[in-house]
Structures are given as C-alpha cells and as structure tokens.
Scaffold this motif. Structure first.
Motif, PDB file in Angstrom:
ATOM      1  N   ASP A  57       0.796  -1.219   0.000  1.00 20.24           N
ATOM      2  CA  ASP A  57       0.000   0.000   0.000  1.00 20.24           C
ATOM      3  C   ASP A  57       0.837   1.281   0.000  1.00 20.24           C
ATOM      4  O   ASP A  57       0.477   2.270  -0.645  1.00 20.24           O
ATOM      5  CB  ASP A  57      -0.994   0.008   1.165  1.00 20.24           C
ATOM      6  CG  ASP A  57      -0.347  -0.055   2.542  1.00 20.24           C
ATOM      7  OD1 ASP A  57       0.867  -0.274   2.618  1.00 20.24           O
ATOM      8  OD2 ASP A  57      -1.075   0.108   3.539  1.00 20.24           O
ATOM      9  N   TRP A 113      -8.537   3.614  -0.042  1.00 27.04           N
ATOM     10  CA  TRP A 113      -7.565   2.635   0.444  1.00 27.04           C
ATOM     11  C   TRP A 113      -8.171   1.252   0.604  1.00 27.04           C
ATOM     12  O   TRP A 113      -7.639   0.263   0.103  1.00 27.04           O
ATOM     13  CB  TRP A 113      -6.989   3.101   1.786  1.00 27.04           C
ATOM     14  CG  TRP A 113      -6.025   2.109   2.369  1.00 27.04           C
ATOM     15  CD1 TRP A 113      -4.707   1.990   2.094  1.00 27.04           C
ATOM     16  CD2 TRP A 113      -6.336   1.060   3.297  1.00 27.04           C
ATOM     17  NE1 TRP A 113      -4.152   0.942   2.790  1.00 27.04           N
ATOM     18  CE2 TRP A 113      -5.131   0.346   3.540  1.00 27.04           C
ATOM     19  CE3 TRP A 113      -7.495   0.658   3.958  1.00 27.04           C
ATOM     20  CZ2 TRP A 113      -5.060  -0.740   4.400  1.00 27.04           C
ATOM     21  CZ3 TRP A 113      -7.424  -0.428   4.816  1.00 27.04           C
ATOM     22  CH2 TRP A 113      -6.227  -1.116   5.036  1.00 27.04           C
ATOM     23  N   ASP A 114      -9.317   1.159   1.279  1.00 31.98           N
ATOM     24  CA  ASP A 114      -9.874  -0.159   1.588  1.00 31.98           C
ATOM     25  C   ASP A 114     -10.339  -0.870   0.326  1.00 31.98           C
ATOM     26  O   ASP A 114     -10.142  -2.074   0.171  1.00 31.98           O
ATOM     27  CB  ASP A 114     -11.021  -0.020   2.584  1.00 31.98           C
ATOM     28  CG  ASP A 114     -11.352  -1.338   3.267  1.00 31.98           C
ATOM     29  OD1 ASP A 114     -10.418  -2.016   3.728  1.00 31.98           O
ATOM     30  OD2 ASP A 114     -12.542  -1.701   3.320  1.00 31.98           O
ATOM     31  N   ARG A 115     -10.944  -0.126  -0.588  1.00 30.59           N
ATOM     32  CA  ARG A 115     -11.426  -0.750  -1.821  1.00 30.59           C
ATOM     33  C   ARG A 115     -10.260  -1.218  -2.691  1.00 30.59           C
ATOM     34  O   ARG A 115     -10.276  -2.324  -3.245  1.00 30.59           O
ATOM     35  CB  ARG A 115     -12.307   0.220  -2.599  1.00 30.59           C
ATOM     36  CG  ARG A 115     -12.912  -0.395  -3.863  1.00 30.59           C
ATOM     37  CD  ARG A 115     -13.993   0.471  -4.453  1.00 30.59           C
ATOM     38  NE  ARG A 115     -13.455   1.766  -4.876  1.00 30.59           N
ATOM     39  CZ  ARG A 115     -14.201   2.755  -5.353  1.00 30.59           C
ATOM     40  NH1 ARG A 115     -15.525   2.602  -5.424  1.00 30.59           N
ATOM     41  NH2 ARG A 115     -13.662   3.885  -5.724  1.00 30.59           N
ATOM     42  N   ARG A 144      -7.228  -1.953  -1.677  1.00 35.50           N
ATOM     43  CA  ARG A 144      -6.585  -3.076  -0.993  1.00 35.50           C
ATOM     44  C   ARG A 144      -7.327  -4.368  -1.268  1.00 35.50           C
ATOM     45  O   ARG A 144      -6.733  -5.400  -1.609  1.00 35.50           O
ATOM     46  CB  ARG A 144      -6.520  -2.816   0.509  1.00 35.50           C
ATOM     47  CG  ARG A 144      -5.980  -4.001   1.312  1.00 35.50           C
ATOM     48  CD  ARG A 144      -6.448  -3.947   2.750  1.00 35.50           C
ATOM     49  NE  ARG A 144      -7.890  -3.923   2.864  1.00 35.50           N
ATOM     50  CZ  ARG A 144      -8.689  -4.983   2.703  1.00 35.50           C
ATOM     51  NH1 ARG A 144      -8.176  -6.159   2.396  1.00 35.50           N
ATOM     52  NH2 ARG A 144      -9.998  -4.864   2.820  1.00 35.50           N
ATOM     53  N   VAL A 160      -8.218  -4.549  10.556  1.00 36.87           N
ATOM     54  CA  VAL A 160      -8.171  -4.809   9.124  1.00 36.87           C
ATOM     55  C   VAL A 160      -7.307  -6.018   8.803  1.00 36.87           C
ATOM     56  O   VAL A 160      -7.632  -6.817   7.918  1.00 36.87           O
ATOM     57  CB  VAL A 160      -7.644  -3.558   8.377  1.00 36.87           C
ATOM     58  CG1 VAL A 160      -7.438  -3.872   6.896  1.00 36.87           C
ATOM     59  CG2 VAL A 160      -8.611  -2.393   8.539  1.00 36.87           C
ATOM     60  N   GLU A 197      -8.188  -9.145   6.471  1.00 32.73           N
ATOM     61  CA  GLU A 197      -7.409  -9.567   5.306  1.00 32.73           C
ATOM     62  C   GLU A 197      -7.093 -11.053   5.361  1.00 32.73           C
ATOM     63  O   GLU A 197      -7.197 -11.766   4.358  1.00 32.73           O
ATOM     64  CB  GLU A 197      -6.103  -8.777   5.236  1.00 32.73           C
ATOM     65  CG  GLU A 197      -6.239  -7.341   4.783  1.00 32.73           C
ATOM     66  CD  GLU A 197      -4.888  -6.654   4.711  1.00 32.73           C
ATOM     67  OE1 GLU A 197      -3.863  -7.312   4.996  1.00 32.73           O
ATOM     68  OE2 GLU A 197      -4.861  -5.459   4.385  1.00 32.73           O
TER      69      GLU A 197
END
Length: 383
Positions: free
Chosen positions: A33, A43-45, A47, A71, A75
């Motif tokens: 990232d 960021w989350d999308r 990732r 998170v 993951e």
C-alpha cells in the motif's frame, strides 16, 4: 510474473518495507500500500481489489495482531476464503512470523516462514518461485525421497533443550507427500518414548499415504495429468507448550485424493511427564462421559457466541447435543499453564467452509472436571 499481495499491520511498516524491497528484487509485481496507492485512492477498496486479483499472498503476522480486531485479521480471513477457490495443491499464501507466536488453529496447515531467522529470504524466494512454476503449468516431476533435520535454535522454554525439525518428502508426477515433525535430544527412556511417538504420528501417515497413492489406477493418473492436480498429503507438527517434562503438540494434516476440495484435520498429542505419560482426554477426565459433556458444553457456548448472528445455531447445537459424538469432539486437546484448548477440525462442528476452530477452557473450569489423579496438575505445571 507473479502478482504478489503483501499484508501487514501498521506497527510493522518498517519490516514490511524491508520485505517489500526483497520481493521487488525477485519479482517486479508486488502490491504494497505504501508504494502502490496514490493520492485520492479509496484505500480499503483498492486493498481488497488487489488482494482479490493476487496470485500469491504474503501476510506478516505477530502476537499483537491476533490479540485485537482490525483490518489485518479481515485480510487474513479473506485470504483463507480465497485459498478455497485456488486449484488443489496451489501454494497461494505464506504467513511470515515476526515473533515466536503460537500459530492459530486456522493457520497451522500452512507452511510459515520466520522473519527472525537468517534463512527467511531464501525460503520466501523459493515460495515465490514455486508459485511461479505452478502458474506456468509446471507439473511436479519424479524426484527422490528426501529427509532433512534442521535444529531450531533458541528453544529454551522453561529450561527445555533445543528441538529439531525432521522434514521428509516424496514428489512424483502423480502425488506429493510431505511431513515435518519435531524431535528432542535423547534424555532417558521418557524422552525416547516421546520422540518415538512424535515420529510415529508423522511418519506412519507419511508411509501410509505413499502406499495409498501408489495404488492409483490409470483413470486417476489420466485425470491428474489432464488437470495438473497431483494427489497430496501433508503433515505439519507444532509445539503448543513445553515446560520441563510437560509437552503438548498440535499437528495439521492436509490431504487431497480427487474431489471437490481438499481436506484437513487437527490432531494432538499430550505428554504429562514420567508420572502420567501420554494422556488422552479420556485419561484426563477419568473416562467420565458426563464430564466430557460438560467440557464440550462449555465449548458450545463459546462457539455460539463467536458466531452469533450468522445463522449457525442449528449446526452447532446438533454437533454438541448428541452424546454419541462427545468424546470425539473433546479428543483433540492441548494444554498449557493457563488451561486447555479444544481443537475442532472442519466438519466437526461447522461446514467445511468455516475451517478449523479452537476454544480455550481456563483451568478454573477444567480443574472441576479432571479425574482425581490429576488434581495437582496445574500446580505441577506452574511449579
């Protein structure tokens, strides 16, 4: 080129940068990232999308990240789901330990790499190369049986001596069989017995799997060649707890013999010193099925709370309420100085997709159901 996804927790950013740099030196396509995102990205999308598209995943894990929600745990859970969609035998994920943590039940079936040992770069490079070969459609070729012994340094829990790992493997065009078990320095009849039992647990299955796979008929061999899915059996042993003459080990067994998905199970062995020897859960509870039912009842409550709201109450209740399954459900236990851990393999209490689970039972509950001859067990463990 292999699309590699690197997952880590924020407190391990500098270590992640080091590992990212090494991965980039051997494979150009690495999602990290700090380097892969640009200003304005969600960021989350991004990732999640990168993880979904990856060919190979590296997760950095430590004691801290399993002690809290977040998170990183999300993951890892996503990776475990993606593993089930990979071709049988795919080397899709590697977990890299940043400290000497005890691997959770869900993860012990996967080979891991220790960042705190000198060989981590070679091991990681080999894992990436193996995945690249798989993506290139390379079928395992006939190779001789191999056995190696690797001494683990720094294993001094409670004054215990160094242990060694014995790795064995056989790879042919049609099957892959491997085992990895623990051995300890000879120190009298008791430890000779421990070593013999540990070796038997691993190598008995190893030899049996080879014998079974050698019986493959021509139709099986044709399917294996067509789909590049050799049959597989793998065994990995983990030291769960060791102090003095007390030893608890947990092993993961993985096998695929043609079918919709592979299978895996957890098996345990528990040695309570020369006074007690090898002890099963029946030994600990004095063969009292009512005590065993109380134990699995405790586990049922924990699992119901763990999966609250996911509509799994019927599965869990059906598994635990039928007394004909009580001893089997309680059988795979481990111990340490805090209490008992009961391990459940896939299908034991939930559908296969939910994987393995463990329930911790503190001594304050466990000591109420132990057989009288183990009344001082906790005191001896902490003595």
């Amino acid at each position: 080129m292999v699309k590699v996804f690197l997952g880590y927790a924020s407190e391990h950013t500098e270590t992640a940068r080091e590992i990212y740099g090494f991965l980039k030196s051997i494979n150009d396509d690495v999602w990290f990232d700090k380097e892969s995102l640009v200003g304005g990205d969600d960021w989350d999308r991004e990732r999640a999308a990168a993880q979904q598209k990856s060919d190979f995943v590296v997760h950095l894990i430590s004691s801290e990240i399993f002690a809290r929600p977040g998170v990183v745990n999300r993951e890892i859970k996503q990776t475990l789901k993606l593993v089930e969609d990979q071709p049988i035998g795919a080397s899709y994920v590697v977990f890299m330990r940043l400290d000497d943590l005890r691997m959770p039940a869900e993860l012990i079936r996967f080979q891991y790499i220790d960042h705190f040992k000198d060989a981590w770069r070679d091991q990681l490079a080999q894992a990436v190369a193996k995945r690249a070969a798989q993506l290139g459609g390379v079928v395992a070729k006939l190779a001789p049986e191999t056995t190696t012994t690797v001494t683990e340094k720094g294993q001094t829990l409670g004054g215990a001596k160094q242990m060694a790992r014995v790795e064995s493997g056989v790879t042919t065009e049609f099957f892959i069989v491997s085992s990895d078990h623990i051995q300890y320095p000879p120190d009298g009849v008791y430890w000779d017995f421990v070593n013999a039992r540990l070796a038997s647990e691993a190598l008995g299955g190893f030899v049996g799997a080879i014998a079974d796979f050698k019986q493959l008929d021509e139709d099986d061999k044709k399917r294996i060649k067509e789909y590049n899915w050799p049959h597989e059996w793998g065994f990995t042993m983990q030291e769960f707890f060791r102090r003095g003459d007390f030893l608890s080990v947990r092993s993961s067994i993985y096998w695929y013999g043609g079918g919709a998905h592979p299978n895996h199970a957890i098996k345990t062995l528990n040695f309570l010193g020369p006074d007690y020897g090898l002890c099963t859960i029946r030994d600990l509870l004095g063969g009292d099925v009512d005590k065993a039912f109380r134990l699995v009842g405790y586990c049922k409550k924990v699992l119901l709370a763990m999966f609250d709201g996911e509509g799994l109450e019927d599965f869990i209740n059906q598994s635990f309420d039928d007394r004909q399954y009580t001893w089997n459900l309680a059988a795979q236990y481990n111990f340490d100085d805090r209490g008992l851990t009961i391990n459940f393999s896939p299908y034991d209490v939930l559908p296969y997709a939910f994987g393995s689970h463990e329930v911790f039972v503190p001594w304050r509950f466990a000591e109420t159901i132990l057989d009288t001859r183990f009344a001082d067990l906790q005191a001896k463990l902490n003595g």
